[in-house]
Design a protein around this motif. Structure first.
Motif, short mmCIF file in Angstrom:
data_model
loop_
_atom_site.label_atom_id
_atom_site.label_comp_id
_atom_site.label_asym_id
_atom_site.label_seq_id
_atom_site.Cartn_x
_atom_site.Cartn_y
_atom_site.Cartn_z
N SER A 106 0.84 -1.16 -0.15
CA SER A 106 -0.12 -0.02 -0.06
C SER A 106 0.94 1.14 -0.02
O SER A 106 2.13 1.02 -0.17
N SER A 107 0.23 2.27 0.22
CA SER A 107 0.91 3.70 0.22
C SER A 107 0.84 4.69 1.30
O SER A 107 -0.30 4.48 1.86
N ASP A 108 1.44 5.67 1.25
CA ASP A 108 1.47 6.54 2.41
C ASP A 108 0.35 7.76 1.77
O ASP A 108 -0.20 8.49 2.71
N ASP A 116 0.79 17.32 11.64
CA ASP A 116 2.20 17.64 11.64
C ASP A 116 2.78 16.54 12.18
O ASP A 116 4.20 16.39 12.23
N THR A 117 2.28 15.50 12.83
CA THR A 117 2.93 14.32 13.33
C THR A 117 2.81 13.11 12.57
O THR A 117 2.04 13.17 11.44
N PRO A 118 3.87 12.09 12.67
CA PRO A 118 3.72 11.01 11.79
C PRO A 118 2.60 9.99 12.08
O PRO A 118 1.77 10.07 12.84
N TYR A 119 1.91 9.45 10.71
CA TYR A 119 0.96 8.59 10.77
C TYR A 119 1.24 7.14 11.38
O TYR A 119 2.25 6.76 11.19
N THR A 120 0.41 6.48 12.19
CA THR A 120 0.75 5.32 12.57
C THR A 120 -0.03 4.45 11.99
O THR A 120 -1.17 4.55 11.14
N GLU A 121 -0.10 3.00 12.36
CA GLU A 121 -0.75 1.88 11.49
C GLU A 121 -2.27 2.08 12.02
O GLU A 121 -3.43 1.51 11.26
N GLU A 122 -2.38 2.69 13.16
CA GLU A 122 -3.95 2.79 13.38
C GLU A 122 -4.87 3.78 13.07
O GLU A 122 -6.04 4.06 13.21
N ASP A 123 -4.09 4.88 12.24
CA ASP A 123 -4.79 6.04 11.63
C ASP A 123 -5.45 5.51 10.37
O ASP A 123 -4.88 4.71 9.74
N ARG A 251 -5.11 19.45 -5.47
CA ARG A 251 -4.92 19.12 -3.98
C ARG A 251 -3.84 17.88 -3.80
O ARG A 251 -4.37 16.70 -4.58
N ARG A 252 -3.09 17.97 -3.03
CA ARG A 252 -2.04 16.70 -2.83
C ARG A 252 -1.88 16.69 -1.29
O ARG A 252 -1.71 17.55 -0.79
N PRO A 253 -1.62 15.55 -0.88
CA PRO A 253 -1.42 15.20 0.30
C PRO A 253 -0.07 15.71 0.69
O PRO A 253 0.97 15.26 0.14
N ARG A 254 0.13 16.69 1.89
CA ARG A 254 1.43 17.30 1.82
C ARG A 254 2.57 16.68 2.91
O ARG A 254 3.53 16.76 2.84
N ASN A 255 1.85 16.01 3.95
CA ASN A 255 2.78 15.62 5.29
C ASN A 255 2.45 14.11 4.93
O ASN A 255 1.35 13.89 5.98
N CYS A 256 2.94 13.35 4.51
CA CYS A 256 2.63 11.62 4.55
C CYS A 256 3.63 11.00 5.16
O CYS A 256 4.15 9.81 5.13
N ARG A 257 4.30 11.59 6.31
CA ARG A 257 5.30 10.95 7.04
C ARG A 257 4.86 9.74 7.93
O ARG A 257 3.64 9.78 8.62
N LEU A 258 5.38 8.58 7.85
CA LEU A 258 4.89 7.43 8.53
C LEU A 258 5.78 7.01 9.54
O LEU A 258 7.14 6.99 9.52
#
Length: 282
Positions: A106-108, A116-123, A251-258
Motif C-alpha cells: 500500500s502507500s502513504d 504535523d505528526t507521523p501517521y501510525t498503523e492505527e490511523d 490538491r495533494r497530500p502534503r505531510n505523509c510521514r509514516l
C-alpha cells in the motif's frame, strides 16, 4: 524449494524482489501485463490482468505458491480503481483460497497529509487523490478477503541500479532538462528499494498480520530529496527551483510521514533514511 508469486514483476520494486528472492533460494513465478519481462534464470513469467478475478484465481491455483507479494498497481488513468483497488482484492481472495502468505503493498498517500505528526498503523485512511482512494479501497478488500495478510504502507521508492524515475526526474530538473519546481512543503519518507525488498522478504517468515509501515527513517521534503540526490551525483542543487504544494491547483497530500517504530522493532532489515543511503553510496 519454496515457491512464491510476485505480481508486478516488471515494475521497479518487482525486479528487485525477484533478484533478492532468487538469491535467497526461492523459486519465483512473476507476473507482468503491459511491460514485457526480461528473462531471469529460475523465474517463470505469466501474463496476468488483475482485473480478471477468474484469471487471478486460475494462476494462483496453478502455481500453488507458499507466499504472494502483490506489487502490481496503476497510478493514473481511468482504470486506477479497477487495477489498483479491485485487483488487489482479487489477488487477496486467490491467495487466501490456497492458504498462501500474502504481503500487500500500500502507500502513504492513503492519508490526506494535513497533520504535523507521523501517521501510525492505527490511523484511518483519508485519501484526497484517485490513487490514494484506490489504495485505501485495496486495503479494505485485502483485509476482508485475507485477514492474515500483511498490508505494508510505504513511501517514495528510489534506487540507483537502474536509477528510479523520481531520481531521474530531479536530476533532469537540476541539469535543466526538465522544467519543474520541487515542493518544499510536501514531506515523505523515501525508502531505498533494496531495503524495502529485503524487509518484505523478511516478513514472509514472520506471523505479523494487519497494517505495517515500512519507510525510510528520514522525513524530507521533495525539494530536500532533490537536493540530496543532485549532490550525490555531484550536481549543484542551486538551480533546482522550489515551489509550494499548497499553491498547486490540484490538491495533494502534503505531510505523509509514516511512523516506522513498529517495523524497526520487528525487522532485522535496517530501514535507512535517504541521507544515510546516499552517504553509504559515496
Amino acid at each position: 524449494m519454496t515457491r512464491g508469486l510476485i505480481t508486478g514483476g516488471t515494475g521497479y520494486l518487482g525486479q528487485v524482489l525477484i533478484r533478492q528472492a532468487r538469491a535467497r533460494g526461492y523459486a519465483v513465478v512473476a507476473t507482468n501485463y503491459t511491460q514485457p519481462p526480461v528473462p531471469v534464470p529460475g523465474v517463470t513469467w505469466a501474463v496476468l490482468d488483475v482485473r480478471d478475478p477468474h484469471a487471478v484465481r486460475s494462476l494462483v491455483e496453478a502455481v500453488q505458491p507458499a507466499w504472494v507479494i502483490h506489487t502490481a498497481f496503476l497510478q493514473n488513468g481511468p482504470e486506477v480503481m479497477a487495477i489498483t483497488g479491485e485487483g488487489a482484492g482479487h489477488v487477496a481472495a486467490a491467495a487466501a483460497a490456497v492458504n498462501a502468505r500474502l504481503i500487500h503493498l500500500s502507500s502513504d498517500v492513503i492519508f490526506d497529509g494535513e497533520r504535523d505528526t507521523p501517521y501510525t498503523e492505527e490511523d484511518p485512511p483519508d485519501p484526497v487523490t484517485d490513487y490514494g482512494r484506490a489504495k485505501a479501497y485495496a486495503e479494505a478488500l485485502v483485509a476482508a478477503a485475507h485477514p492474515a495478510a500483511t498490508i505494508v504502507r510505504t513511501s517514495l521508492i528510489y534506487g540507483f541500479d537502474p536509477i528510479d524515475k523520481i531520481s531521474r526526474f530531479v536530476l533532469d530538473v537540476a541539469e535543466g532538462r526538465a522544467a519543474a519546481a520541487l515542493f518544499t512543503d510536501e514531506y515523505r519518507c523515501p525508502i531505498f528499494v533494496e531495503d524495502l525488498a529485503a524487509a518484505l522478504l523478511e516478513l514472509l517468515a514472520l506471523p505479523y498480520q494487519g497494517v505495517l509501515h515500512i519507510a525510510g527513517a528520514t522525513c524530507v521534503s521533495r525539494y530536500d530529496m532533490g537536493c540530496l540526490i543532485a549532490q550525490a551525483w555531484q550536481i549543484d542543487p542551486a538551480d533546482i527551483p522550489a515551489g509550494l504544494s499548497a499553491a498547486s491547483p490540484i490538491r495533494r497530500p502534503r505531510n505523509c510521514r509514516l511512523a516506522i517504530t513498529r517495523a524497526q522493532a520487528l525487522l532485522q532489515t535496517r530501514l535507512r533514511g535517504i541521507d544515510e543511503v546516499l552517504r553509504d553510496r559515496s
